[in-house]
Design a protein around this motif. Structure first.
Motif, PDB file in Angstrom:
ATOM      1  N   ILE A  15     -48.096 -75.805 -24.461  1.00 31.53           N
ATOM      2  CA  ILE A  15     -47.688 -74.461 -24.849  1.00 31.53           C
ATOM      3  C   ILE A  15     -48.557 -73.406 -24.167  1.00 31.53           C
ATOM      4  CG2 ILE A  15     -47.553 -72.838 -26.766  1.00 31.53           C
ATOM      5  CD1 ILE A  15     -46.647 -75.159 -28.526  1.00 31.53           C
ATOM      6  N   GLY A  16     -49.872 -73.517 -24.309  1.00 29.26           N
ATOM      7  CA  GLY A  16     -50.757 -72.513 -23.729  1.00 29.26           C
ATOM      8  C   GLY A  16     -50.662 -72.445 -22.220  1.00 29.26           C
ATOM      9  N   GLY A  17     -50.602 -73.615 -21.578  1.00 26.82           N
ATOM     10  CA  GLY A  17     -50.451 -73.623 -20.133  1.00 26.82           C
ATOM     11  C   GLY A  17     -49.137 -73.007 -19.706  1.00 26.82           C
ATOM     12  N   GLY A  18     -48.064 -73.314 -20.455  1.00 27.76           N
ATOM     13  CA  GLY A  18     -46.760 -72.726 -20.155  1.00 27.76           C
ATOM     14  C   GLY A  18     -46.752 -71.229 -20.356  1.00 27.76           C
ATOM     15  N   VAL A  19     -47.423 -70.773 -21.414  1.00 23.81           N
ATOM     16  CA  VAL A  19     -47.538 -69.335 -21.673  1.00 23.81           C
ATOM     17  C   VAL A  19     -48.235 -68.639 -20.506  1.00 23.81           C
ATOM     18  CG1 VAL A  19     -48.794 -67.669 -23.099  1.00 23.81           C
ATOM     19  CG2 VAL A  19     -47.392 -69.431 -24.180  1.00 23.81           C
ATOM     20  N   VAL A  21     -48.347 -69.603 -17.433  1.00 21.71           N
ATOM     21  CA  VAL A  21     -47.426 -69.596 -16.291  1.00 21.71           C
ATOM     22  C   VAL A  21     -46.394 -68.482 -16.437  1.00 21.71           C
ATOM     23  CG1 VAL A  21     -45.572 -70.887 -15.158  1.00 21.71           C
ATOM     24  CG2 VAL A  21     -47.719 -72.033 -15.715  1.00 21.71           C
ATOM     25  N   SER A  22     -45.827 -68.337 -17.646  1.00 22.05           N
ATOM     26  CA  SER A  22     -44.826 -67.290 -17.874  1.00 22.05           C
ATOM     27  C   SER A  22     -45.414 -65.901 -17.681  1.00 22.05           C
ATOM     28  CB  SER A  22     -44.230 -67.418 -19.278  1.00 22.05           C
ATOM     29  OG  SER A  22     -43.353 -68.522 -19.365  1.00 22.05           O
ATOM     30  N   LEU A  23     -46.622 -65.691 -18.190  1.00 21.44           N
ATOM     31  CA  LEU A  23     -47.279 -64.390 -18.017  1.00 21.44           C
ATOM     32  C   LEU A  23     -47.502 -64.087 -16.542  1.00 21.44           C
ATOM     33  CD1 LEU A  23     -49.893 -64.634 -20.900  1.00 21.44           C
ATOM     34  CD2 LEU A  23     -48.059 -62.933 -20.755  1.00 21.44           C
ATOM     35  N   THR A  24     -47.965 -65.097 -15.817  1.00 22.14           N
ATOM     36  CA  THR A  24     -48.226 -64.902 -14.392  1.00 22.14           C
ATOM     37  C   THR A  24     -46.942 -64.582 -13.641  1.00 22.14           C
ATOM     38  OG1 THR A  24     -50.120 -66.405 -14.495  1.00 22.14           O
ATOM     39  CG2 THR A  24     -49.172 -65.990 -12.323  1.00 22.14           C
ATOM     40  N   ARG A  25     -45.874 -65.273 -13.994  1.00 16.28           N
ATOM     41  CA  ARG A  25     -44.593 -65.023 -13.334  1.00 16.28           C
ATOM     42  C   ARG A  25     -44.125 -63.584 -13.557  1.00 16.28           C
ATOM     43  NH1 ARG A  25     -41.688 -68.633 -15.807  1.00 16.28           N
ATOM     44  NH2 ARG A  25     -42.104 -70.295 -14.341  1.00 16.28           N
ATOM     45  N   ASN A 126     -40.458 -68.951 -19.967  1.00 12.52           N
ATOM     46  CA  ASN A 126     -40.160 -67.777 -20.775  1.00 12.52           C
ATOM     47  C   ASN A 126     -39.025 -68.104 -21.755  1.00 12.52           C
ATOM     48  OD1 ASN A 126     -38.637 -64.645 -20.642  1.00 12.52           O
ATOM     49  ND2 ASN A 126     -40.758 -64.842 -21.235  1.00 12.52           N
ATOM     50  N   GLY A 127     -39.037 -69.344 -22.263  1.00 15.63           N
ATOM     51  CA  GLY A 127     -37.893 -69.825 -23.018  1.00 15.63           C
ATOM     52  C   GLY A 127     -38.129 -70.062 -24.490  1.00 15.63           C
ATOM     53  N   MET A 128     -39.273 -69.627 -25.029  1.00 11.65           N
ATOM     54  CA  MET A 128     -39.553 -69.872 -26.439  1.00 11.65           C
ATOM     55  C   MET A 128     -39.092 -68.712 -27.310  1.00 11.65           C
ATOM     56  SD  MET A 128     -43.347 -71.612 -26.427  1.00 11.65           S
ATOM     57  CE  MET A 128     -44.149 -70.060 -26.065  1.00 11.65           C
TER      58      MET A 128
END
Length: 276
Positions: A15-19, A21-25, A126-128
């Protein structure tokens, strides 16, 4: 101002790693920390401690696993917290823990939002859904960062409401898995391939609408729906009696079937309605 909010992430698992990534994108490159230095090193904003995250960020998303880890992270964050820091707790913890952590934040001039998230495997896309509890003004301040993370932000109410909603949602998820297990055990005992049961369910109800159909009817408060409750209770009792009989034939234990049958009138009645 929303474009200049600085984001931080502590805990870089799924979750945190994905978050991060989404923020960076979205162009909001976060400052990040993970106890595993090699994991953090893969992100451009890696720092050496939670305190450094708090010193550099306006909104910190805490994505550790459990309450003890959340306490440890918060202790580190608050050593460098500036007035107005917002900590968004993504970990699923008990509601009293949310209030405990919020009190620690308040004493340091920071604010806490409890934010259950789901589905975790969509964090990097960005899918949560962000399931929030907390003061409306704090939610509004953190919203630009949350919008960069989630496909939808749902403010459920005051502090603790987000966590309570996430916990309730998990009850449905894990409870339904248990029900499905019991149903599959019964079908298999009767000689039915579980794949056939899956085919029937997915064909008859491809969107899974049946799971929440009765709740939606109750929320709609249609008088006609109220009138059919006694009839539906009779159908429930008849059908689950047949399930109990089938289970008895094959010696299968079906405690949830028995519970659902016994609780049927209470389950199906509207909040202010009694059904015998």
């Amino acid at each position: 101002m929303s474009q200049h909010l600085r984001a931080g992430v502590v805990g870089l698992g799924m979750i945190g790693g994905g978050v991060a990534v989404s923020l960076t994108r979205r162009g909001r490159v976060p400052v990040v920390y993970d106890i595993r230095a090699d994991t953090a090193a893969a992100f451009p904003g890696a720092v050496a401690s939670p305190a450094e995250v708090a010193a550099a960020a306006d909104v910190v998303l805490d994505a550790v696993v459990d309450a003890d880890q959340a306490r440890d992270v918060l202790t580190g964050l608050l050593t460098a917290a500036r007035p107005g820091l917002i900590v968004v707790l993504l970990s699923t913890v008990a509601v009293p823990v949310v209030h405990e952590l919020a009190a620690l934040c308040a004493a340091a001039g920071a604010s806490l939002l409890d934010c259950g998230v789901t589905p975790g495997d969509k964090a990097a896309e960005n899918g949560m859904v962000a399931i929030l509890g907390g003061d409306a003004d704090v939610v509004a301040r953190a919203r630009p960062v949350l919008d960069d993370v989630a496909k939808r932000v749902v403010h459920c109410g005051p502090l603790g409401a987000g966590m309570a909603t996430k916990i309730a949602r998990n009850v449905i998820t894990y409870g339904s898995w248990t029900v499905v297990h019991e149903a599959v055990t019964l079908a298999r005992a009767a000689g039915v391939d579980p794949a056939t049961l899956v085919e029937v369910i997915e064909t008859a109800d491809p969107g899974g609408a049946t799971l929440l159909s009765w709740l939606r009817d109750q929320l709609a408060e249609h008088p006609a729906n109220r009138e059919v409750v006694p009839q539906v209770v009779k159908l429930l009792d008849k059908d689950l009696a047949a399930a109990q009989e089938l289970a008895g034939t094959f010696g299968v234990d079906v405690p949830l079937v028995s519970l659902a049958r016994a609780a049927g009138p209470r389950t199906l009645a509207y909040p202010d309605q009694e059904v015998s």
